[in-house]
Design an enzyme around this catalytic site. Structure first.
Site, PDB file in Angstrom:
ATOM      1  N   ASP A 235       0.839  -1.193   0.000  1.00 33.03           N
ATOM      2  CA  ASP A 235       0.000   0.000   0.000  1.00 33.03           C
ATOM      3  C   ASP A 235       0.881   1.252   0.000  1.00 33.03           C
ATOM      4  O   ASP A 235       1.707   1.427   0.897  1.00 33.03           O
ATOM      5  CB  ASP A 235      -0.878  -0.028   1.260  1.00 33.03           C
ATOM      6  CG  ASP A 235      -1.946   1.055   1.276  1.00 33.03           C
ATOM      7  OD1 ASP A 235      -1.767   2.091   0.605  1.00 33.03           O
ATOM      8  OD2 ASP A 235      -2.950   0.857   1.963  1.00 33.03           O
ATOM      9  N   GLY A 261      -1.632  -4.689  -2.844  1.00 36.42           N
ATOM     10  CA  GLY A 261      -1.693  -3.254  -2.654  1.00 36.42           C
ATOM     11  C   GLY A 261      -2.812  -2.784  -1.747  1.00 36.42           C
ATOM     12  O   GLY A 261      -3.335  -3.539  -0.926  1.00 36.42           O
ATOM     13  N   HIS A 262      -3.184  -1.523  -1.927  1.00 36.46           N
ATOM     14  CA  HIS A 262      -4.175  -0.845  -1.089  1.00 36.46           C
ATOM     15  C   HIS A 262      -5.523  -1.569  -1.132  1.00 36.46           C
ATOM     16  O   HIS A 262      -6.130  -1.835  -0.095  1.00 36.46           O
ATOM     17  CB  HIS A 262      -4.305   0.589  -1.613  1.00 36.46           C
ATOM     18  CG  HIS A 262      -5.199   1.483  -0.811  1.00 36.46           C
ATOM     19  ND1 HIS A 262      -4.957   1.815   0.501  1.00 36.46           N
ATOM     20  CD2 HIS A 262      -6.345   2.141  -1.161  1.00 36.46           C
ATOM     21  CE1 HIS A 262      -5.899   2.637   0.937  1.00 36.46           C
ATOM     22  NE2 HIS A 262      -6.756   2.856  -0.053  1.00 36.46           N
ATOM     23  N   PHE A 263      -5.991  -1.879  -2.327  1.00 34.36           N
ATOM     24  CA  PHE A 263      -7.272  -2.561  -2.498  1.00 34.36           C
ATOM     25  C   PHE A 263      -7.059  -4.071  -2.460  1.00 34.36           C
ATOM     26  O   PHE A 263      -7.215  -4.775  -3.463  1.00 34.36           O
ATOM     27  CB  PHE A 263      -7.932  -2.136  -3.808  1.00 34.36           C
ATOM     28  CG  PHE A 263      -8.649  -0.822  -3.720  1.00 34.36           C
ATOM     29  CD1 PHE A 263      -9.948  -0.752  -3.241  1.00 34.36           C
ATOM     30  CD2 PHE A 263      -8.028   0.358  -4.101  1.00 34.36           C
ATOM     31  CE1 PHE A 263     -10.615   0.457  -3.144  1.00 34.36           C
ATOM     32  CE2 PHE A 263      -8.690   1.576  -4.008  1.00 34.36           C
ATOM     33  CZ  PHE A 263      -9.990   1.620  -3.529  1.00 34.36           C
TER      34      PHE A 263
END
Length: 288
Positions: A235, A261-263
């Site tokens: 992230d 990652g972030h999602f």
């Protein structure tokens, strides 16, 4: 289990939400982040609906929730939390576990502090409550917080662009596993008239979240809610240190870092669902 799509009136807001699972099952309340909406949970909900009563609202200013325009409605995190509390009251939710992501974290933590007796557990997926978790990407936002002006506000506008939204999904993730549907829909949501200024207002108000970190950490220490952190460790916004920091205040918190990652739900929904089911079965004994 079939997912249902509903509306609930809260104050002057028509809250859109997704719901699945038995009405007598333990409640899991899913709170999304920027720039998305409850559609980010489209893969997770079916994986959990056999065991939980899963409810995922769109926050005001996002998705299909209909809220008054800027200038007649306070787009702040305090108000988002107030709407969520009103939403849980309207649905007569007495107890619930919270799944918080991104903007859903400062919203959900306000809800938890206001009603600690209702929260059976917290699942934080890249939902930050510690300065340890803030990366240097936050520089322009922090400049805006310190000295709000047209210049510092405009410096944050690039974060609303289609390119920036797409980056949030793809950075650190296997691009072959990230459907374009999610970020394409978010780009469409963010392109609606007036949305940019609503989002820039929330960017400015995010400073109140950082200022609230000590209060949330005090809540963690006092109430020791069962907490599971499942975190995409690539992230660019919220660093893995933010996940590990929960253990300072909740020693029995469980932390799992995922290589994405972030999602993280875009690539690891099944992994996250497995962690949630295992965690809640062990940690939450009475949710009636």
């Amino acid at each position: 289990m079939t997912t249902l799509y509903k509306m609930q009136k809260v104050e002057d807001v028509d809250v859109f939400y997704r719901e699945a699972g038995r009405l007598d099952a333990p409640v899991l309340l899913l709170l999304h982040g920027y720039p998305t909406a409850s559609h980010m949970f489209r893969d997770l909900i079916p994986l959990l609906a056999n065991d939980y009563h899963v409810i995922a609202p769109d926050l005001p200013g996002f998705g299909n929730t209909k809220a008054p325009p800027r200038g007649t409605f306070d787009y702040s995190f305090d108000h988002l939390a107030q709407i969520v509390i009103g939403f849980t009251n309207a649905l007569n939710l007495k107890k619930y576990a919270l799944y918080v992501f991104d903007y859903g974290a400062p919203t959900g933590f306000r809800v938890a502090v206001a009603h600690p007796e209702r929260v059976t557990a917290i699942i934080s997926q890249n939902g930050n409550a510690y300065e340890d978790g803030l990366s240097n990407v936050w520089g322009p936002y922090q400049a805006y917080w310190r000295a709000p002006s047209e210049k510092t506000r405009e410096a944050c506008r690039d974060a609303l662009s289609p390119e920036a939204i797409r980056m949030q999904y793809l950075h650190g993730a296997d691009p072959l596993k990230v459907s374009p549907d999610g970020y394409t829909l978010d780009i469409a949501y963010m392109s609606r008239p007036g949305m940019d200024d609503i989002q820039l207002d929330l960017v400015l108000d995010y400073r109140t979240n950082v200022a609230s970190y000590p209060a949330w950490q005090a809540y963690f220490r006092e109430h020791q809610p069962p907490l599971l952190a499942v975190w995409g460790d690539q992230d660019p916004f919220f660093l893995p240190a933010g996940a590990k920091a929960y253990k300072r205040d909740i020693p029995e918190a469980e932390v799992h870092l995922l290589n994405t990652g972030h999602f993280a739900l875009e690539t690891n929904a099944r992994d996250i669902a497995d962690y949630i089911r295992d965690f809640l079965k062990r940690k939450v004994k009475d949710v009636s």
